[in-house]
Design a protein around this motif. Sequence first.
Motif, mmCIF file in Angstrom:
data_model
loop_
_atom_site.group_PDB
_atom_site.id
_atom_site.type_symbol
_atom_site.label_atom_id
_atom_site.label_comp_id
_atom_site.label_asym_id
_atom_site.label_seq_id
_atom_site.Cartn_x
_atom_site.Cartn_y
_atom_site.Cartn_z
ATOM 1 N N SER A 251 -137.739 -11.508 -10.358
ATOM 2 C CA SER A 251 -137.685 -11.779 -11.791
ATOM 3 C C SER A 251 -138.967 -11.293 -12.447
ATOM 4 O O SER A 251 -140.072 -11.648 -12.028
ATOM 5 C CB SER A 251 -137.507 -13.288 -12.011
ATOM 6 O OG SER A 251 -138.132 -13.665 -13.216
ATOM 7 N N TRP A 252 -138.802 -10.472 -13.476
ATOM 8 C CA TRP A 252 -139.980 -9.984 -14.196
ATOM 9 C C TRP A 252 -140.698 -11.119 -14.896
ATOM 10 O O TRP A 252 -141.910 -11.104 -15.052
ATOM 11 C CB TRP A 252 -139.589 -8.891 -15.195
ATOM 12 C CG TRP A 252 -139.500 -7.561 -14.539
ATOM 13 C CD1 TRP A 252 -138.375 -6.836 -14.302
ATOM 14 C CD2 TRP A 252 -140.587 -6.794 -13.992
ATOM 15 N NE1 TRP A 252 -138.674 -5.669 -13.636
ATOM 16 C CE2 TRP A 252 -140.038 -5.623 -13.434
ATOM 17 C CE3 TRP A 252 -141.961 -7.003 -13.897
ATOM 18 C CZ2 TRP A 252 -140.805 -4.654 -12.809
ATOM 19 C CZ3 TRP A 252 -142.739 -6.034 -13.282
ATOM 20 C CH2 TRP A 252 -142.149 -4.868 -12.741
ATOM 21 N N ASN A 253 -139.920 -12.119 -15.306
ATOM 22 C CA ASN A 253 -140.558 -13.258 -15.957
ATOM 23 C C ASN A 253 -141.536 -13.947 -15.020
ATOM 24 O O ASN A 253 -142.656 -14.286 -15.399
ATOM 25 C CB ASN A 253 -139.493 -14.251 -16.432
ATOM 26 C CG ASN A 253 -139.151 -14.018 -17.891
ATOM 27 O OD1 ASN A 253 -140.038 -13.877 -18.719
ATOM 28 N ND2 ASN A 253 -137.866 -13.940 -18.179
ATOM 29 N N THR A 254 -141.095 -14.152 -13.766
ATOM 30 C CA THR A 254 -141.985 -14.787 -12.791
ATOM 31 C C THR A 254 -143.191 -13.912 -12.519
ATOM 32 O O THR A 254 -144.345 -14.359 -12.518
ATOM 33 C CB THR A 254 -141.236 -15.024 -11.478
ATOM 34 O OG1 THR A 254 -139.971 -15.575 -11.790
ATOM 35 C CG2 THR A 254 -142.000 -15.942 -10.574
ATOM 36 N N THR B 264 -132.337 -13.680 -23.764
ATOM 37 C CA THR B 264 -133.211 -14.754 -23.282
ATOM 38 C C THR B 264 -134.282 -14.183 -22.366
ATOM 39 O O THR B 264 -135.479 -14.459 -22.522
ATOM 40 C CB THR B 264 -132.392 -15.779 -22.477
ATOM 41 O OG1 THR B 264 -131.066 -15.796 -23.000
ATOM 42 C CG2 THR B 264 -133.006 -17.124 -22.519
ATOM 43 N N GLU B 265 -133.831 -13.382 -21.400
ATOM 44 C CA GLU B 265 -134.773 -12.833 -20.428
ATOM 45 C C GLU B 265 -135.774 -11.921 -21.129
ATOM 46 O O GLU B 265 -136.981 -11.994 -20.896
ATOM 47 C CB GLU B 265 -133.989 -12.068 -19.352
ATOM 48 C CG GLU B 265 -134.795 -11.903 -18.076
ATOM 49 C CD GLU B 265 -134.059 -11.066 -17.032
ATOM 50 O OE1 GLU B 265 -132.872 -10.751 -17.243
ATOM 51 O OE2 GLU B 265 -134.685 -10.723 -16.025
ATOM 52 N N ALA B 266 -135.231 -11.052 -21.998
ATOM 53 C CA ALA B 266 -136.092 -10.079 -22.660
ATOM 54 C C ALA B 266 -137.125 -10.764 -23.528
ATOM 55 O O ALA B 266 -138.291 -10.346 -23.575
ATOM 56 C CB ALA B 266 -135.249 -9.133 -23.500
ATOM 57 N N SER B 267 -136.721 -11.849 -24.197
ATOM 58 C CA SER B 267 -137.700 -12.514 -25.062
ATOM 59 C C SER B 267 -138.854 -13.069 -24.223
ATOM 60 O O SER B 267 -140.014 -12.975 -24.626
ATOM 61 C CB SER B 267 -137.025 -13.630 -25.863
ATOM 62 O OG SER B 267 -136.491 -14.589 -24.975
ATOM 63 N N GLY B 268 -138.508 -13.634 -23.067
ATOM 64 C CA GLY B 268 -139.555 -14.141 -22.180
ATOM 65 C C GLY B 268 -140.491 -13.034 -21.760
ATOM 66 O O GLY B 268 -141.723 -13.176 -21.804
#
Lengths: 444, 335, 276
Positions: A41-44, A262-266
């Motif tokens: 996950s790019w967010n992580t 959602t993912e992109a905003s993070g």
Amino acid sequence: MASNRQSTASASPWRAPVLFGILAILFVLEGTVRNDLFSGSWNTSLAILNMGLISAITALGVNMQWGYAGLFNVGVVGFLAMGALAPVLVSLPPVEGAWQAGGPRLILSLLAGLGVLALARLVWGRTRKGWAVALVLLAGFFLFRSLFDPAVLAIEGNNPARHGNIGGLGLPVLLSWLVGGVFAAAAAWAIGKVALGLRSDYLAIATLGIGEIIVAVMKNEDWLARGVKNITAIPRPVAYEVDLQQNPDFVAFAQGWGFSATEASGIWVKLSYMSLFLVVLLVLILLAELALKSPWGRMMRAIRDNETAARAMGKNVTRRHLQVFVLGSAVIGIAGAMMVTLDGLVAPTGYNPLRYTFLIWVMVIVGGSGNNWGAVLGSVLIWFLWIKAEVWGPAAIAALTGPLSDGPLKEHLLDSSPHMRFIAMGAVLLAVLRFAPRGLLPEK
Amino acid sequence: MDILNALVVFLNFVFIPAAAYGAQLALGALGVTLIYGILRFSNFAHGDTMAFGTALVILVTWGLQALGVGFGPLPTALIALPIGIALTSLMVLGTDRVVYRFYRRQKAAPIILVMASVGVMFVMNGLTRLVIGVDEIRFDDGERFIVTVRDFKAMTGLDEGLALRSTQALTLVVAFAVMIALFWFLNRTKSGKAMRAYSDNEDLALLSGIDPERVVRQVWIIAAALATIAGTLYGLDKSFKAFNYFQILLPIFAAAIVGGLGSPLGAIAGGFLVAFSEVAITYPWLKIAGYVAPWYEPGGLMQLLGTEYKFAVSFVILIVVLLFRPTGLFRGKSV
Amino acid sequence: MSGQNSFGNRGNRDASVVNTRGMGTIDGTRRSGPVGEGRAGDPFLIGEGMTGGYGKGADILHDCTISVEKGQIAVIVGPNGAGKSTAMKAIFGMLNLRQGSVRLNGRDITALNPQDRVKAGMGFVPQVNNIFPSMTVEENLEMGAFIRNDDIRQTMQQVYDLFPAVAEKRKQAAGELSGGQRQQVAVGRALMTQPQVLMLDEPTAGVSPIVMDELFDRIIAIARGGLPVLMVEQNAQQAMNIADKAYVLVQGANAHTGTGKELMANDEVRRTFLGG
């Protein structure tokens, strides 16, 4: 010293780029590959990186003190906490009624406190009588408490469920980063003045103490930052996820890249933070390197390498040490302010010296004492390992205990496997001290 | 009568708790000061060694309890203590063999030993968590009180009661015995004198035929024993929580430095000084004032500082002592 | 010089974490090798053909030979930096010998570490830091006798008889004594082992001339008592006066050897070392 076996290894100009390259690959793997080791996950991945960058700035501050002057600061957690106060006091919106309740009186009491300390010093200088100083301090203490206590009661009584704190000035949060540096520098000056001026230094124990005290103040002085009730909603210098998700342009943009909104905003928010942090980090490194190459930096190194000679040449060693201690602490304070900005909250109970003092030291030593890029490399790497050890630890234990029959022992081991990260960090530090004591990127 | 009541309150809430706490600090500080004096570095892992040793004692205690072994009115942990000390000594000697000896052989500057002790601290901290977890554990069994408040009141007819917990008495007795034994060892036995000689002048000790590695081993064993005893007494008195042992490092260091690093007598004096100041400054004196000076109405608790700031007390004492007497109360090895 | 200072000088100023007082320079972890046979016709103590230096550093001694016979005084003199003290330390096993051997009383002790050389009968008094400052005079002497398990009181009395000045101060910390008295304690400590040979590294460094004469008298007394004495001396003239055998070292090698009187008569020695 020259015969150190590492000196040949450090000669390679490719060492730093290669190590940073490996680090980058780790983060890319974390962002893209999904298996037992990585989250995919790019967010992580970016979340780890961002905190790693803040650690890097902290380590940079410690490295200025340790690398340039050989000062052993074990109160990093306190200076981080000092910096963390700045966003609260500077950028939170003012609390209605708090200032009217006791603001001026509070300021007055703090000024009185400082005045008492100054007076005590003056009395000591004039009379050299311990009992006179004690008398001044004792009387001053009661004066201070008589002014301070009612002010605090009034402020904390102001809407205690929601506020109860003095509130901020409503200024931009980026400004508070600088103020965080100033706060930490002030604390460092006070403590350095005492601990560095003696026949030999007592900085380690003094910083250990002040670190505990600052955190204790943060936990217990509710008027300041609501203590253990925590402060949330520290304003952000970047966009909010919710706003991005409601922006049709952004949603379309995200879908163009194949991400959900959602993912992109993070990711977007984290990238924005990352850019900010990188700018701060690079500016600080630039300043640090320039300083090191200036006459001032040369003098610092001369003092570090041969203090007696420097003293004989008329250099005021104590003063220089104090300077660099204050500067380094200011950098740590900036990092502290950045950290609460990233988290959006101040939670004093989280300020654990093991995590915020000694882990930073692991970073500095692993990276390479005296090398700023080493500090950055060490920080991001160690932070990555620290986070991933929480995942890898249980996996490793599970693999190791695989052949074991199910039972209380196996269960206990699996339960406590997250603690493996402490053992892992200790092992990393010991291994580096043993096999590459000058760190991954040794000082030139 | 009022004076007596005030005295009882003072003993009950200030003197006895501070004495017990002081004894625990003193034992911890003795370990720190010995390592500083003889191995020449401040051992940041000492707090975690205390925690580790105590964790082992607790495990053995549980084992004994499961076997139905008890120690009558005394806590079972007392039987477990020697086993805990032996295991902790082995652990510490192993650490020395794996970590510290390498640098000693190189005659490396002591700062690297300090750094290494930080690494050992992480490992020990993790091991303690692994072995026993992070929760609060009470392992005190046996008789809880020697004197209870009710008995005391009945006995003396005073309004105020005095309680003497068995763990407090035990702490004082054990600590006193340990200190006597340590001083006897250091000043009267050949091994103890060799240890002091090594601390004074390593090379000359070697030239006198003293085996340095033997001295180092003995120091580690003594330090492990002191740490385990201090940790167990602290755990019996309060309760065991791994993180508390990390936090106690500051008052222990403060005690050792206030007394004069490297001076065993100083460590003891420092331990009690820090403990008494901590308790006295964070204790609300209102009740005692009520007996001594009933006409005075302070309108507060008469507490100088909240208990949350007890660490600040040891710190302030430290600063004051360092400002006026940089070598500590008793002249230590640091200048 | 020795030791690995990975952190340079960092952190070593902070008295709350490091204690550099009394730190040693000798590696105490080194284990001894086997003791070999001596050679026929050897002097009582001989360091023969010694070549070596500290750690892995450059050689300081080059094929240097020093010996002393029973009941004699041998002195090593030479200009500053000639390797006098180094030769002494080499005999005591404190540096790496690449060549040469050390033999004592018919045994080859080249492979022994310093601790075991003490047990083999060598007593050494370093030039500086040669007492335990925080311990009493008596404790200093006791530590000298550390390797003995018999009754040491008689030896202690002999030391006190030899040095009456320190006998009065037996309960005082040695660090509080005057320079000359400290040297006496230092020599006394070495005598407590009942060594077979006594080695002194500049025993008169930094003491007043009167004290120096007295010390020399004591040293002669010790040697006449049958204990061979090997010493390094800065005051070449006085040293040669009392020497049965003298070695002049230059740059780590033997330059001149002979009895004290012979060397005093030697023009070159007089010109270069004795100032005319």
